[in-house]
Scaffold this motif. Sequence first.
Motif, mmCIF file in Angstrom:
data_model
loop_
_atom_site.group_PDB
_atom_site.id
_atom_site.type_symbol
_atom_site.label_atom_id
_atom_site.label_comp_id
_atom_site.label_asym_id
_atom_site.label_seq_id
_atom_site.Cartn_x
_atom_site.Cartn_y
_atom_site.Cartn_z
ATOM 1 N N GLU A 1 86.516 42.035 87.369
ATOM 2 C CA GLU A 1 87.436 41.654 86.303
ATOM 3 C C GLU A 1 86.718 41.430 84.972
ATOM 4 O O GLU A 1 87.295 41.668 83.905
ATOM 5 C CB GLU A 1 88.174 40.362 86.683
ATOM 6 N N TYR A 2 85.480 40.980 85.014
ATOM 7 C CA TYR A 2 84.729 40.689 83.793
ATOM 8 C C TYR A 2 83.236 40.725 84.101
ATOM 9 O O TYR A 2 82.821 40.592 85.250
ATOM 10 C CB TYR A 2 85.115 39.312 83.230
ATOM 11 N N VAL B 1 71.132 36.247 80.461
ATOM 12 C CA VAL B 1 72.197 35.501 79.780
ATOM 13 C C VAL B 1 73.407 35.381 80.692
ATOM 14 O O VAL B 1 73.937 36.385 81.182
ATOM 15 C CB VAL B 1 72.616 36.201 78.466
ATOM 16 N N TRP B 2 73.832 34.144 80.926
ATOM 17 C CA TRP B 2 75.121 33.913 81.578
ATOM 18 C C TRP B 2 76.214 34.033 80.521
ATOM 19 O O TRP B 2 76.260 33.251 79.580
ATOM 20 C CB TRP B 2 75.183 32.517 82.184
ATOM 21 N N VAL B 3 77.109 35.013 80.675
ATOM 22 C CA VAL B 3 78.211 35.136 79.719
ATOM 23 C C VAL B 3 79.495 34.520 80.251
ATOM 24 O O VAL B 3 80.480 34.389 79.537
ATOM 25 C CB VAL B 3 78.451 36.613 79.316
ATOM 26 N N GLY B 4 79.506 34.110 81.536
ATOM 27 C CA GLY B 4 80.667 33.402 82.070
ATOM 28 C C GLY B 4 80.912 33.690 83.539
ATOM 29 O O GLY B 4 80.703 34.802 84.014
ATOM 30 N N THR B 5 81.338 32.667 84.283
ATOM 31 C CA THR B 5 81.685 32.816 85.691
ATOM 32 C C THR B 5 82.915 31.974 85.995
ATOM 33 O O THR B 5 83.386 31.191 85.157
ATOM 34 C CB THR B 5 80.545 32.366 86.618
ATOM 35 N N VAL C 1 69.504 28.098 84.501
ATOM 36 C CA VAL C 1 69.576 27.431 83.203
ATOM 37 C C VAL C 1 70.804 26.532 83.206
ATOM 38 O O VAL C 1 71.914 26.994 83.424
ATOM 39 C CB VAL C 1 69.669 28.454 82.050
ATOM 40 N N ALA C 2 70.587 25.249 82.962
ATOM 41 C CA ALA C 2 71.696 24.292 83.046
ATOM 42 C C ALA C 2 72.700 24.482 81.915
ATOM 43 O O ALA C 2 73.903 24.515 82.135
ATOM 44 C CB ALA C 2 71.156 22.865 83.045
ATOM 45 N N THR C 3 72.189 24.600 80.678
ATOM 46 C CA THR C 3 73.076 24.744 79.522
ATOM 47 C C THR C 3 73.245 26.224 79.211
ATOM 48 O O THR C 3 72.558 26.779 78.371
ATOM 49 C CB THR C 3 72.496 23.991 78.306
ATOM 50 N N ASN C 4 74.202 26.839 79.895
ATOM 51 C CA ASN C 4 74.332 28.297 79.827
ATOM 52 C C ASN C 4 74.780 28.799 78.452
ATOM 53 O O ASN C 4 74.555 29.941 78.110
ATOM 54 C CB ASN C 4 75.322 28.777 80.893
ATOM 55 N N GLN C 5 75.441 27.950 77.677
ATOM 56 C CA GLN C 5 75.954 28.398 76.382
ATOM 57 C C GLN C 5 74.873 28.481 75.309
ATOM 58 O O GLN C 5 75.083 29.105 74.274
ATOM 59 C CB GLN C 5 77.055 27.433 75.880
ATOM 60 N N LYS D 1 81.301 28.150 86.474
ATOM 61 C CA LYS D 1 80.658 27.466 85.356
ATOM 62 C C LYS D 1 80.719 28.332 84.109
ATOM 63 O O LYS D 1 80.597 29.546 84.172
ATOM 64 C CB LYS D 1 79.205 27.124 85.699
ATOM 65 N N GLY D 2 80.946 27.675 82.983
ATOM 66 C CA GLY D 2 81.108 28.404 81.740
ATOM 67 C C GLY D 2 79.832 29.058 81.275
ATOM 68 O O GLY D 2 78.734 28.650 81.628
ATOM 69 N N GLY D 3 79.989 30.078 80.457
ATOM 70 C CA GLY D 3 78.855 30.768 79.878
ATOM 71 C C GLY D 3 79.050 30.906 78.386
ATOM 72 O O GLY D 3 79.812 30.169 77.766
ATOM 73 N N VAL D 4 78.384 31.887 77.802
ATOM 74 C CA VAL D 4 78.463 32.093 76.354
ATOM 75 C C VAL D 4 79.900 32.376 75.918
ATOM 76 O O VAL D 4 80.378 31.828 74.927
ATOM 77 C CB VAL D 4 77.536 33.259 75.945
ATOM 78 N N PHE D 5 80.597 33.209 76.671
ATOM 79 C CA PHE D 5 81.954 33.599 76.308
ATOM 80 C C PHE D 5 82.979 33.083 77.317
ATOM 81 O O PHE D 5 83.926 33.787 77.679
ATOM 82 C CB PHE D 5 82.056 35.123 76.179
ATOM 83 N N GLY D 6 82.811 31.887 77.798
ATOM 84 C CA GLY D 6 83.783 31.296 78.711
ATOM 85 C C GLY D 6 83.766 31.966 80.066
ATOM 86 O O GLY D 6 82.893 31.711 80.885
ATOM 87 N N TYR D 7 84.737 32.846 80.296
ATOM 88 C CA TYR D 7 84.835 33.531 81.589
ATOM 89 C C TYR D 7 84.386 34.984 81.505
ATOM 90 O O TYR D 7 84.956 35.861 82.137
ATOM 91 C CB TYR D 7 86.261 33.426 82.139
ATOM 92 N N GLY D 8 83.377 35.237 80.734
ATOM 93 C CA GLY D 8 82.753 36.546 80.746
ATOM 94 C C GLY D 8 83.312 37.528 79.738
ATOM 95 O O GLY D 8 84.086 37.183 78.848
#
Length: 219
Positions: free
Chosen positions: A69-70, A168-172, A132-136, A175-182
């Motif tokens: 989906e993302y 880079v975690w962009v979203g899952t 990485v704890a603070t993914n954003q 847990k949130g990432g740079v762009f929320g849910y990817g």
Amino acid sequence: MARRGAVGIGTLIVFIAMVLVAAVAAAVLINTSGYLQQKSQATGRQTTQEVASGIQVERVVGKANGSLEYIQQLAIYVTPNAGSAGIDLSNTKLVLSNGTVEAVLMYNTSKQAFTKGPVSDIFSTSHEAWQVATNQTEFGIIVVQDADNSLSAQYPTLNQGDLVILTVWVGTDTKGGVFGYGIPPGKKITGEVVPEFGAPGVIEFTTPSTYTEQVMELQ
């Protein structure tokens, strides 16, 4: 005769004064020219460093979630430009934008999200680079190639011939990432990998209209 002698002494005094003034002026000019020469050399070295140094983005690979989906993870391959000086990745910024949100990520030396390769699966969340704890606000590092061992968790210095992956975690879902849910299909992403000095590496791609496989090359 005395008058002629007085005139001669006066002329001599004026001549000596002119010589002294000329000597002082010459000393000032020599000192100034020496300073300007050193300044120009330093400026030239700095300019050469700025022009020659920089980061190149080799490719960007993404991994989608299980239901396609993302995109939830990004792997950004970077290497120094030809002739570049060493680049400290702990002072390098990763800027990403999806047109709505712009994020600036850094490497956190205290958390040391760092994995020394080779690795069989770069997207495996068991690697320290993804922990990485603070993914954003943070990215991790996976070392692919480092012949001179210049890259370490505490001092990640990118030299000639080195190749690393910025994770880079962009979203899952969990847990949130740079762009929320990817990143959804058909989305344009832009950004830069900005070193402390030198030219930045450019990131620009549009995700496919549909995701047909979990791992895909984006740039």
